[in-house]
Design a protein around this motif. Structure first.
Motif, PDB file in Angstrom:
ATOM      1  N   ILE A  88      97.316 -23.297   3.683  1.00  0.00           N
ATOM      2  CA  ILE A  88      97.314 -22.034   4.417  1.00  0.00           C
ATOM      3  C   ILE A  88      98.684 -21.813   5.052  1.00  0.00           C
ATOM      4  O   ILE A  88      99.286 -22.743   5.599  1.00  0.00           O
ATOM      5  N   LEU A  89      99.185 -20.597   4.927  1.00  0.00           N
ATOM      6  CA  LEU A  89     100.486 -20.251   5.495  1.00  0.00           C
ATOM      7  C   LEU A  89     100.322 -19.718   6.902  1.00  0.00           C
ATOM      8  O   LEU A  89      99.401 -18.948   7.191  1.00  0.00           O
ATOM      9  N   TRP A  90     101.228 -20.123   7.755  1.00  0.00           N
ATOM     10  CA  TRP A  90     101.262 -19.587   9.108  1.00  0.00           C
ATOM     11  C   TRP A  90     102.698 -19.213   9.429  1.00  0.00           C
ATOM     12  O   TRP A  90     103.573 -20.064   9.499  1.00  0.00           O
ATOM     13  N   GLY A  91     102.933 -17.906   9.596  1.00  0.00           N
ATOM     14  CA  GLY A  91     104.260 -17.425   9.948  1.00  0.00           C
ATOM     15  C   GLY A  91     104.462 -17.497  11.444  1.00  0.00           C
ATOM     16  O   GLY A  91     103.899 -16.694  12.204  1.00  0.00           O
ATOM     17  N   ALA A  92     105.237 -18.458  11.901  1.00  0.00           N
ATOM     18  CA  ALA A  92     105.433 -18.687  13.325  1.00  0.00           C
ATOM     19  C   ALA A  92     106.887 -18.438  13.698  1.00  0.00           C
ATOM     20  O   ALA A  92     107.752 -18.238  12.850  1.00  0.00           O
ATOM     21  N   ILE A  93     107.150 -18.443  14.998  1.00  0.00           N
ATOM     22  CA  ILE A  93     108.512 -18.337  15.511  1.00  0.00           C
ATOM     23  C   ILE A  93     108.740 -19.472  16.494  1.00  0.00           C
ATOM     24  O   ILE A  93     107.806 -19.950  17.153  1.00  0.00           O
ATOM     25  N   TYR A  94     110.002 -19.873  16.577  1.00  0.00           N
ATOM     26  CA  TYR A  94     110.364 -20.949  17.509  1.00  0.00           C
ATOM     27  C   TYR A  94     110.944 -20.351  18.789  1.00  0.00           C
ATOM     28  O   TYR A  94     110.353 -20.443  19.850  1.00  0.00           O
ATOM     29  N   ARG A  95     112.071 -19.698  18.683  1.00  0.00           N
ATOM     30  CA  ARG A  95     112.670 -19.043  19.849  1.00  0.00           C
ATOM     31  C   ARG A  95     113.007 -17.583  19.545  1.00  0.00           C
ATOM     32  O   ARG A  95     112.658 -16.691  20.289  1.00  0.00           O
ATOM     33  N   PRO A  97     112.484 -14.237  17.724  1.00  0.00           N
ATOM     34  CA  PRO A  97     111.455 -13.527  16.962  1.00  0.00           C
ATOM     35  C   PRO A  97     111.957 -13.005  15.621  1.00  0.00           C
ATOM     36  O   PRO A  97     111.152 -12.740  14.717  1.00  0.00           O
ATOM     37  N   LYS A  98     113.276 -12.844  15.486  1.00  0.00           N
ATOM     38  CA  LYS A  98     113.830 -12.361  14.233  1.00  0.00           C
ATOM     39  C   LYS A  98     114.041 -13.485  13.212  1.00  0.00           C
ATOM     40  O   LYS A  98     114.523 -13.230  12.109  1.00  0.00           O
ATOM     41  N   LEU A 156     105.626 -23.996  18.373  1.00  0.00           N
ATOM     42  CA  LEU A 156     105.730 -22.757  17.605  1.00  0.00           C
ATOM     43  C   LEU A 156     104.626 -21.824  18.064  1.00  0.00           C
ATOM     44  O   LEU A 156     103.539 -22.259  18.443  1.00  0.00           O
ATOM     45  N   ARG A 157     104.900 -20.521  17.997  1.00  0.00           N
ATOM     46  CA  ARG A 157     103.896 -19.560  18.453  1.00  0.00           C
ATOM     47  C   ARG A 157     103.766 -18.422  17.459  1.00  0.00           C
ATOM     48  O   ARG A 157     104.662 -18.158  16.654  1.00  0.00           O
ATOM     49  N   ALA A 162     101.182 -14.434  21.749  1.00  0.00           N
ATOM     50  CA  ALA A 162     101.732 -15.646  22.368  1.00  0.00           C
ATOM     51  C   ALA A 162     100.653 -16.657  22.720  1.00  0.00           C
ATOM     52  O   ALA A 162     100.950 -17.837  22.960  1.00  0.00           O
ATOM     53  N   LYS A 163      99.372 -16.218  22.774  1.00  0.00           N
ATOM     54  CA  LYS A 163      98.297 -17.161  23.094  1.00  0.00           C
ATOM     55  C   LYS A 163      98.145 -18.219  22.017  1.00  0.00           C
ATOM     56  O   LYS A 163      97.722 -19.346  22.301  1.00  0.00           O
ATOM     57  N   LEU A 164      98.465 -17.853  20.773  1.00  0.00           N
ATOM     58  CA  LEU A 164      98.350 -18.808  19.680  1.00  0.00           C
ATOM     59  C   LEU A 164      99.663 -19.569  19.554  1.00  0.00           C
ATOM     60  O   LEU A 164     100.609 -19.149  18.891  1.00  0.00           O
TER      61      LEU A 164
END
Length: 388
Positions: A88-95, A97-98, A156-157, A162-164
């Motif tokens: 399963i893919l999860w597109g997350a961000i670290y710091r 957002p771009k 990662l969020r 942001a809750k996830l």
């Protein structure tokens, strides 16, 4: 004799130092651009080649939807299938957002689709990986890009909520180019978080399914059987080889290879014209010297070698600077971003830089061809008359 001609050519380069430097800088800039451009398709070819060695198929939903993870059950029973693993893919961000990070949620079945050509973590790390759901395996390029270190938590969020937010601990660093930007984690982390926050059960969801086949000859057969088995189901499948899947990921902007090679040709032609003009001026300044050399008994071959040597030295000096700079900046690789489906990757290797230098030398020799031919035809008496 050849060594002496090279020494003379090197001394001649210093006589018009400003013109020599400018011409060499032209080669340096052009070779830098050429090296970076040509490294894109070459890097993607290497990634596709590495993917083909895994003998894996990628099963996706025909309409770009979600697949049931339970499809692995009937797929495992097919002939020539060695393993099946839903991901399963999860597109997350670290710091930033771009700057999204594509992560892959896996389960224990992932071991059934890895082959001998893939990176094999040491047994102690594998055992450690299974002891804590937070443990993750991350590619070396991704680790270096974000400054992560093994054993240190990384949070990662979800970019839209942001809750996830999930905290991982990288304990395995993939050293291979193919997995240099991979981020693999225990999908139970994501399954539990989604269920606790939203009350949704996604345990049976899969973005795609990886299937390992026993031989390359049977990959087409297995792919057809998978698609036929799930024909007219709620989630019809589309199965391709892993290498084709990687190649298709960079097709979002059309034929990128044609675009890049066209730009390379424009760069080479531009340098050829500039260098040809510089060489024409250089030969014109050498008319008196050519006449003296011919009068002293030097052959046309000696004259040609001298002028070609000077052109080659200029090309070598400039191209070494350009290729060396490209190698220094991009030797560790960079991501090309969303424009190539998040799988685009650029890495300048020593062989790529060497090929660029060789191309630049050929261009410099080609630019000198016309002026050198004219110099070889010079009659000493006529040359002295022009000088006087």
């Amino acid at each position: 004799m050849t060594a002496k001609l090279l020494m003379i050519a090197f001394r001649n380069m210093r006589r018009q130092l400003r013109r020599t430097i400018l011409t060499a800088l032209t080669f340096a800039v052009a070779v830098f651009i050429y090296t970076v451009l040509v490294a894109v398709p070459w890097s993607m070819d290497r990634i596709a080649y590495n993917a083909s060695k895994g003998l894996r198929l990628v099963v996706t939903e025909r309409n770009n939807g979600r697949l049931p993870a339970r499809y692995c059950g009937p797929i495992k029973t097919l002939p020539h299938v060695l393993g099946c693993a839903p991901e399963i893919l999860w597109g997350a961000i670290y710091r930033d957002p771009k700057d999204p990070i594509i992560t892959y949620g896996i389960n224990g079945d992932i071991a059934s689709v890895t082959g001998s050509s893939d990176y094999q973590p040491p047994p102690d790390l594998v055992k450690q990986l299974l002891t804590d759901r937070r443990n993750a395996m991350v590619g070396y390029a991704l680790m270096r890009e974000h400054g992560w270190k093994l054993g240190e938590p990384v949070t990662l969020r979800n970019p839209s909520d942001a809750k996830l937010a999930l905290t991982f601990i990288p304990i395995v660093e993939f050293p291979t180019e193919y997995l240099s930007r991979a981020f693999l984690f225990d999908r139970r982390m994501l399954d539990d978080a989604v269920k606790n926050i939203y009350g949704a059960d996604i345990q049976d969801r899969a973005s795609f399914i990886m299937v390992r086949v026993d031989s390359v000859e049977n990959m087409g057969l297995v792919a057809n059987e998978i698609d036929e088995n799930f024909h007219n189901s709620d989630a019809e499948t589309e199965t391709t080889t892993e290498s084709d899947s990687v190649a298709n990921s960079v097709s979002a902007i059309g034929n990128i290879r044609t675009i890049i090679y066209s730009l390379c040709m424009v760069v080479l032609l531009t340098v050829l014209l500039i260098a040809a003009n510089s060489m024409a001026m250089m030969v014109r300044d050498r008319i008196a010297e050519v006449a003296v050399m011919r009068a002293l008994g030097f052959t046309r071959t000696h004259v040609a070698l001298l002028l070609f040597a000077e052109a080659a030295l200029i090309g070598v000096c400039g191209s070494l600077v350009g290729a060396g700079l490209a190698l220094w900046i991009f030797s560790h690789g960079i991501r090309l971003g969303e424009i190539t489906g998040m799988l685009g990757y650029l890495e300048v290797r020593p062989e790529t830089a060497a090929a660029a230098v060789a191309t630049a030398v050929l261009v410099s020799l080609a630019s000198a061809l016309g002026p050198v031919i004219r110099a070889m035809r010079v009659v000493p008496a006529m040359a002295f008359r022009e000088v006087v």
